[in-house]
Design an enzyme around this catalytic site. Structure first.
Site: not given
Length: 430
Positions: A82-83, A87, A203
């Site tokens: 992701g940003g 992971v 978020d």
């Protein structure tokens, strides 16, 4: 993954930059310790964190240990990206650290070239190091060595809600499982909002809701979380950051952040669970790109609602329960923040609906098949004539709605009233 946005150009933080106390939650404990978030002692920057003794029950790992845990960051162990960065699935055991009990973990490594930097990484350490709740992902440890920034979480075996809800093939999430996930996520938000100084998640979306092996839901990725208003403050002013389709309209327009901004995001996810569509989907007709704008005007119309409920759920839900879930989503998505419920109220409502919905299905009362009138419901002669009339109406259209704001004339302008969710609620079409 959602598309993140910001009203300011993102800059990388260095070790001496200060950052606002923002963060994340953690741990799985049966009785949440609310005092843990009453007086946070957050490190203001990485240098400060390195000089502190760390948090209780949070391990500080070396980069070599992280490399061992991920078998030197092998590509086949990547769980997602992701940003923040990549992971990895890993294992921390006696070979990584002497005496350490074997534990499956998820290790998130900050991408130094990405748009998220030390600020968001430090935010997660600060809050995850202090918070403990069954519906917040547990922070096991972190690594802050030289330029390396890593976070070590409990491993969530079933992945994200996004992955399961929008999968194109294979088994889909059942109605009961969706409602349990909604309840779990609501409990996580309610815990954050219930602190002496509320913590605003900022978020909330399907990709940030993770599921363990038993599909218990936990909130993750607290890099954008923010401490809420205190005392006479009505809001916190902050740069606008979040994900398109989930951010509350008043926050996007003004930068004024409150706990009810999270309630709006929860309403979007509840709508996704109900309808089975993404918050933003450019592959659909233009009027259906934005799920909230398209679907919200239809939520308090019985016949229209049944036409847009996820068809994969056919026969799994009670008509009465589906209507109440739709109305709850409608209230959470109110354009007026005061018209939205508190998350504590959302939890109470979902708990009631879960127990009553299971009872109705077990007794056979109110189970429906899509596009048919619900069984076991009392329909007035006038309503029956209306239902039997062939009016050529399309399920996805809201001819009498205002597409500009998605608000109907019946929308309440005062604080949320739980009595609105009476069992007899029916919104008749005019």
């Amino acid at each position: 993954m959602g598309i993140c946005f910001s009203s300011e150009k993102k800059q990388h933080s260095n070790c001496n930059q200060t950052s606002p106390p923002v963060g994340h939650g953690s741990a799985a404990c049966p009785t949440p310790d609310k005092s843990a978030i009453n007086t946070p002692l957050a490190s203001k920057n990485v240098k400060d964190l390195r000089q502190s003794p760390g948090y209780i029950n949070v391990s500080i790992f070396t980069y070599d240990e992280m490399s061992l845990a991920t078998k030197r960051f092998r590509p086949e162990l990547i769980l997602g990206e992701g940003g923040f960065g990549v992971v990895y699935k890993g294992v921390v055991d006696d070979t990584v650290r002497t005496g350490y009990k074997t534990t499956q973990v998820a290790i998130k490594e900050l991408n130094r070239e990405g748009y998220q930097g030390d600020r968001e990484w430090l935010a997660e350490v600060n809050y995850l190091g202090q918070l403990s709740h069954p519906n917040l992902v547990k922070l096991i440890g972190y690594c802050c060595e030289d330029e390396h920034r890593l976070l070590v979480y409990e491993y969530m075996a079933s992945g994200s809600l996004e992955k399961h809800l929008f999968r194109r093939v294979g088994c889909t999430l059942t109605w009961s499982r969706r409602m349990k996930i909604a309840l779990d996520a609501a409990k996580g938000l309610a815990f954050l909002h219930g602190a002496e100084r509320p913590i605003i998640y900022r978020d909330f979306k399907t990709s940030n809701i993770l599921l363990d092996g038993d599909f218990n839901a936990k909130l993750s990725d607290f890099g954008l979380a923010k401490e809420g208003p205190m005392g006479d403050q009505t809001h916190v002013s902050t740069r606008v950051m979040g994900t398109y389709g989930y951010a509350a309209p008043e926050y996007v327009m003004t930068g004024h952040l409150t706990a009810r901004s999270d309630v709006y995001g929860f309403g979007v996810v509840l709508l996704e669970l109900l309808i089975g569509r993404r918050a933003m989907d450019k592959s659909r007709p233009s009027r259906e790109h934005n799920l909230v704008e398209w679907a919200r005007p239809l939520l308090n119309h019985n016949k229209k609602l049944l036409r847009i409920v996820d068809p994969r759920l056919e026969g799994q839900y009670s008509f009465k329960t589906a209507m109440k879930v739709a109305q709850l989503a409608y209230q959470c998505l109110s354009q007026n923040p005061k018209g939205r419920p508190l998350m504590s109220q959302v939890v109470d409502i979902l708990e009631t609906l879960q127990s009553s919905g299971n009872h109705e299905l077990q007794s056979g009362d109110g189970a429906v098949t899509l596009y048919e009138a619900p069984k076991g419901t009392i329909v007035s002669p006038a309503k029956k004539r209306s239902q039997n009339r062939r009016d050529g109406e399309r399920g996805g259209e809201a001819h009498r709605s205002n597409p500009g704001n998605g608000r109907s004339k019946s929308e309440p302008m005062n604080d949320f009233d739980r009595n609105n969710l009476s069992p007899n609620f029916v919104s008749h079409e005019k």
